[in-house]
Scaffold this motif. Structure first.
Motif, PDB file in Angstrom:
ATOM      1  N   UNK A  60       0.835  -1.196   0.000  1.00 48.81           N
ATOM      2  CA  UNK A  60       0.000   0.000   0.000  1.00 48.81           C
ATOM      3  C   UNK A  60       0.870   1.245   0.000  1.00 48.81           C
ATOM      4  N   UNK A  61       1.863   1.245   0.895  1.00 47.12           N
ATOM      5  CA  UNK A  61       2.816   2.349   0.950  1.00 47.12           C
ATOM      6  C   UNK A  61       4.043   1.893   1.725  1.00 47.12           C
ATOM      7  N   UNK A  62       5.111   2.663   1.598  1.00 47.84           N
ATOM      8  CA  UNK A  62       6.350   2.404   2.333  1.00 47.84           C
ATOM      9  C   UNK A  62       6.688   3.671   3.101  1.00 47.84           C
ATOM     10  N   UNK A  63       7.602   3.547   4.039  1.00 49.39           N
ATOM     11  CA  UNK A  63       7.938   4.728   4.800  1.00 49.39           C
ATOM     12  C   UNK A  63       9.135   4.528   5.704  1.00 49.39           C
ATOM     13  N   UNK A  64       9.392   5.570   6.475  1.00 54.07           N
ATOM     14  CA  UNK A  64      10.460   5.546   7.461  1.00 54.07           C
ATOM     15  C   UNK A  64       9.863   6.063   8.769  1.00 54.07           C
ATOM     16  N   UNK A  65       9.963   5.254   9.813  1.00 53.55           N
ATOM     17  CA  UNK A  65       9.508   5.639  11.145  1.00 53.55           C
ATOM     18  C   UNK A  65      10.695   6.178  11.923  1.00 53.55           C
ATOM     19  N   UNK A  66      10.496   7.309  12.598  1.00 58.56           N
ATOM     20  CA  UNK A  66      11.574   7.901  13.379  1.00 58.56           C
ATOM     21  C   UNK A  66      11.285   7.719  14.871  1.00 58.56           C
ATOM     22  N   UNK A  67      12.342   7.778  15.659  1.00 58.08           N
ATOM     23  CA  UNK A  67      12.201   7.682  17.107  1.00 58.08           C
ATOM     24  C   UNK A  67      11.902   9.033  17.748  1.00 58.08           C
ATOM     25  N   UNK A  68      12.205  10.132  17.035  1.00 58.92           N
ATOM     26  CA  UNK A  68      12.039  11.459  17.622  1.00 58.92           C
ATOM     27  C   UNK A  68      11.409  12.432  16.633  1.00 58.92           C
ATOM     28  N   UNK A  69      10.864  13.506  17.173  1.00 62.62           N
ATOM     29  CA  UNK A  69      10.322  14.589  16.340  1.00 62.62           C
ATOM     30  C   UNK A  69      11.425  15.252  15.526  1.00 62.62           C
ATOM     31  N   UNK A  70      12.625  15.334  16.103  1.00 61.67           N
ATOM     32  CA  UNK A  70      13.755  15.959  15.407  1.00 61.67           C
ATOM     33  C   UNK A  70      14.154  15.152  14.166  1.00 61.67           C
ATOM     34  N   UNK A  71      14.171  13.822  14.284  1.00 66.94           N
ATOM     35  CA  UNK A  71      14.468  12.986  13.114  1.00 66.94           C
ATOM     36  C   UNK A  71      13.396  13.163  12.046  1.00 66.94           C
ATOM     37  N   UNK A  72      12.132  13.268  12.468  1.00 69.44           N
ATOM     38  CA  UNK A  72      11.053  13.484  11.505  1.00 69.44           C
ATOM     39  C   UNK A  72      11.245  14.817  10.782  1.00 69.44           C
ATOM     40  N   UNK A  73      11.581  15.856  11.514  1.00 69.57           N
ATOM     41  CA  UNK A  73      11.807  17.173  10.890  1.00 69.57           C
ATOM     42  C   UNK A  73      12.924  17.098   9.856  1.00 69.57           C
ATOM     43  N   UNK A  74      14.001  16.361  10.172  1.00 69.13           N
ATOM     44  CA  UNK A  74      15.117  16.209   9.237  1.00 69.13           C
ATOM     45  C   UNK A  74      14.666  15.487   7.966  1.00 69.13           C
ATOM     46  N   UNK A  75      13.938  14.392   8.113  1.00 73.86           N
ATOM     47  CA  UNK A  75      13.462  13.655   6.939  1.00 73.86           C
ATOM     48  C   UNK A  75      12.466  14.473   6.132  1.00 73.86           C
ATOM     49  N   UNK A  76      11.583  15.189   6.816  1.00 71.76           N
ATOM     50  CA  UNK A  76      10.609  16.035   6.118  1.00 71.76           C
ATOM     51  C   UNK A  76      11.316  17.092   5.285  1.00 71.76           C
ATOM     52  N   UNK A  77      12.367  17.676   5.830  1.00 71.63           N
ATOM     53  CA  UNK A  77      13.142  18.677   5.092  1.00 71.63           C
ATOM     54  C   UNK A  77      13.777  18.054   3.850  1.00 71.63           C
ATOM     55  N   UNK A  78      14.269  16.825   3.963  1.00 69.73           N
ATOM     56  CA  UNK A  78      14.853  16.139   2.799  1.00 69.73           C
ATOM     57  C   UNK A  78      13.807  15.916   1.714  1.00 69.73           C
ATOM     58  N   UNK A  79      12.600  15.504   2.116  1.00 68.18           N
ATOM     59  CA  UNK A  79      11.526  15.283   1.142  1.00 68.18           C
ATOM     60  C   UNK A  79      11.193  16.581   0.413  1.00 68.18           C
ATOM     61  N   UNK A  80      11.104  17.657   1.159  1.00 68.52           N
ATOM     62  CA  UNK A  80      10.796  18.949   0.549  1.00 68.52           C
ATOM     63  C   UNK A  80      11.913  19.383  -0.408  1.00 68.52           C
ATOM     64  N   UNK A  81      13.158  19.097  -0.052  1.00 65.90           N
ATOM     65  CA  UNK A  81      14.301  19.451  -0.901  1.00 65.90           C
ATOM     66  C   UNK A  81      14.358  18.604  -2.167  1.00 65.90           C
ATOM     67  N   UNK A  82      13.735  17.416  -2.138  1.00 64.29           N
ATOM     68  CA  UNK A  82      13.750  16.536  -3.311  1.00 64.29           C
ATOM     69  C   UNK A  82      12.878  17.077  -4.434  1.00 64.29           C
ATOM     70  N   UNK A  83      12.041  18.060  -4.130  1.00 60.26           N
ATOM     71  CA  UNK A  83      11.277  18.713  -5.181  1.00 60.26           C
ATOM     72  C   UNK A  83       9.894  18.153  -5.416  1.00 60.26           C
ATOM     73  N   UNK A  84       9.515  17.103  -4.740  1.00 61.19           N
ATOM     74  CA  UNK A  84       8.168  16.558  -4.898  1.00 61.19           C
ATOM     75  C   UNK A  84       7.227  17.266  -3.928  1.00 61.19           C
ATOM     76  N   UNK A  85       5.939  17.254  -4.217  1.00 61.64           N
ATOM     77  CA  UNK A  85       4.947  17.861  -3.343  1.00 61.64           C
ATOM     78  C   UNK A  85       4.795  17.013  -2.089  1.00 61.64           C
ATOM     79  N   UNK A  86       4.876  17.647  -0.927  1.00 57.14           N
ATOM     80  CA  UNK A  86       4.726  16.938   0.339  1.00 57.14           C
ATOM     81  C   UNK A  86       3.456  17.407   1.039  1.00 57.14           C
ATOM     82  N   UNK A  87       3.004  16.605   1.988  1.00 58.35           N
ATOM     83  CA  UNK A  87       1.844  16.935   2.799  1.00 58.35           C
ATOM     84  C   UNK A  87       2.153  16.575   4.237  1.00 58.35           C
TER      85      UNK A  87
END
Length: 160
Positions: A60-87
């Motif tokens: 259905x989907x794949x993903x990456x689970x983080x242990x902290x909010x800070x790790x999530x913020x880092x991954x979210x920033x990478x997704x946004x930098x990749x140029x695709x639309x994020x939500x």
């Protein structure tokens, strides 16, 4: 530390549970009437399966689970930098868990979820995430309930 997440829609939950229990040598860490999840250390993966209806079975989907909010913020920033639309979803209720998430569809339409789970809920969840791309938007939160058509939106499954 991060953990790979895979969510698979299955036709027969009981049969699939037996298969994955044998494959991993362990019972699910979460077991519900329509959902099972393994939080494994070897391999380090969060594998969720559900029998929620819908026309197709498989990943259905794949993903990456983080242990902290800070790790999530880092991954979210990478997704946004990749140029695709994020939500971004804050406090999403899905798959018996409460999580903050960022969603994206890769260039081929594969849904990716990055998330940090911070609580459990007693229901499967009602949250409905983004329409990422037409191909990626064929399911609701981990699929529609059995016997119901899947709405044209998607959401992920971040279980605690």
């Amino acid at each position: 530390m991060k953990r790979l997440h895979l969510h698979v829609a299955v036709e027969d939950l009981g049969q699939s549970i037996r298969f994955y229990e044998t494959l991993f040598g362990a019972p699910p860490s979460v077991l519900k009437p329509d959902y099972a999840k393994w939080m494994l250390e070897d391999p380090r993966v969060n594998l969720a399966i559900s029998q929620r209806g819908g026309a197709s079975f498989g990943v259905d989907h794949v993903g990456v689970q983080t242990d902290t909010s800070e790790e999530l913020a880092e991954l979210s920033a990478r997704l946004k930098a990749a140029g695709e639309t994020t939500f971004d979803e804050a406090g999403a209720n899905c798959c018996y868990a409460k999580s903050d998430k960022t969603w994206v569809a890769d260039p081929s339409g594969l849904k990716w979820e990055t998330f940090h789970t911070f609580g459990e809920i007693t229901t499967y969840g009602e949250d409905v995430g983004p329409t990422l791309k037409a191909e990626a938007a064929a399911s609701a939160c981990c699929g529609a309930p059995a016997g119901e058509p899947a709405p044209a939106r998607s959401c992920g499954c971040a279980a605690a």
